[in-house]
Design a protein around this motif. Structure first.
Motif, short mmCIF file in Angstrom:
data_model
loop_
_atom_site.label_atom_id
_atom_site.label_comp_id
_atom_site.label_asym_id
_atom_site.label_seq_id
_atom_site.Cartn_x
_atom_site.Cartn_y
_atom_site.Cartn_z
N LEU A 168 51.19 27.78 45.97
CA LEU A 168 51.15 29.13 46.52
C LEU A 168 50.15 30.01 45.75
N ILE A 169 50.07 29.81 44.44
CA ILE A 169 49.09 30.55 43.64
C ILE A 169 47.68 30.24 44.12
N ARG A 170 47.40 28.97 44.40
CA ARG A 170 46.07 28.59 44.89
C ARG A 170 45.74 29.35 46.17
N LYS A 171 46.71 29.42 47.09
CA LYS A 171 46.50 30.12 48.35
C LYS A 171 46.27 31.61 48.13
N GLN A 172 47.03 32.19 47.21
CA GLN A 172 46.90 33.62 46.94
C GLN A 172 45.52 33.97 46.40
N VAL A 173 45.06 33.17 45.47
CA VAL A 173 43.75 33.45 44.87
C VAL A 173 42.65 33.32 45.91
N LYS A 174 42.72 32.29 46.73
CA LYS A 174 41.72 32.11 47.79
C LYS A 174 41.72 33.31 48.74
N ALA A 175 42.90 33.76 49.13
CA ALA A 175 43.00 34.89 50.05
C ALA A 175 42.52 36.18 49.39
#
Length: 219
Positions: free
Chosen positions: A168-175
């Motif tokens: 989820l952290i990976r997705k947040q940073v990308k977004a």
């Protein structure tokens, strides 16, 4: 993809490095032949970069030598980028009349800014590992002999952590790289709800209250 398959098979982190003396030299000009360079990107390199970006588990890249062209983009697609001190990044596209590809423009611009990506792309010069770290493109630079152990240490540490939260952290940073503050706040709240439902969160709280080291299962 192999990346998605690894996660499905229970892997909790990925370590990606090159074979031999270099990380990756990018697309073969001979392979392109008389065809369209963009076709090779759409068939081969773009799917790899997208699979890395969409991975539910963290990725460590170990740059063991030259990372040129699309190879530089793949190297920089890792969440943790470890580089051997003798290695370098190279965007030599303009030297032969082409443009950066495989996501290199986006990755470098987001990490290091407009000036750095234009310097690398327009001049087509090598960027040594230590300079890449100073520019914010590389996480850690080590001696060549210590590269694999250092990268594996990162991978093992990540594999022992709460996998759901890391994904989820990976997705947040990308977004967050292209989103607004309001969008980021909303996504953080959504992801916090999902993370709070995970078994690893329950284990983390229990370990904290019992004053012991948590044993996360990645669920």
């Amino acid at each position: 993809s192999n990346i998605a398959r690894a996660a499905d098979d229970g892997a909790r982190a990925i370590l990606l490095t090159g074979e031999g003396r270099g990380f990756c030299a990018g697309a073969s000009l001979k392979a392109i032949g008389g065809g369209e360079p963009g076709d090779q990107l759409r068939r081969h390199y773009n799917p790899v970069q997208q699979a890395m970006a969409d991975s539910p588990i963290p990725i460590v890249t170990a740059i063991n030598g030259p990372a040129a062209g699309a190879g530089a983009a793949i190297a920089l697609g890792g969440d943790i980028v470890v580089a051997a001190s003798h290695s370098y990044l190279l965007l030599a596209f303009a030297n032969i009349g082409l443009v950066p590809d495989a996501g290199a423009t986006w990755l470098i611009a987001k990490a290091a800014g407009r000036a750095k990506v234009l310097e690398m792309a327009l001049l087509g010069e090598k960027l040594p590992a230590h300079d890449a770290k100073e520019a914010g493109l590389v996480t850690h630079v080590v001696d060549e002999s210590a590269l694999f152990d250092a990268a594996m240490d990162y991978a093992r540490r990540l594999a022992a952590m709460p996998t759901v939260a890391l994904g989820l952290i990976r997705k947040q940073v990308k977004a967050a790289l292209s989103g607004t503050l309001e969008e980021t706040l909303a996504l953080e709240a959504e992801h916090q709800t999902l993370a709070g439902r995970s078994q690893d969160f329950q284990e983390g709280v229990a370990a904290f209250l019992q004053r012991r080291k948590p044993e996360f299962k990645g669920k």
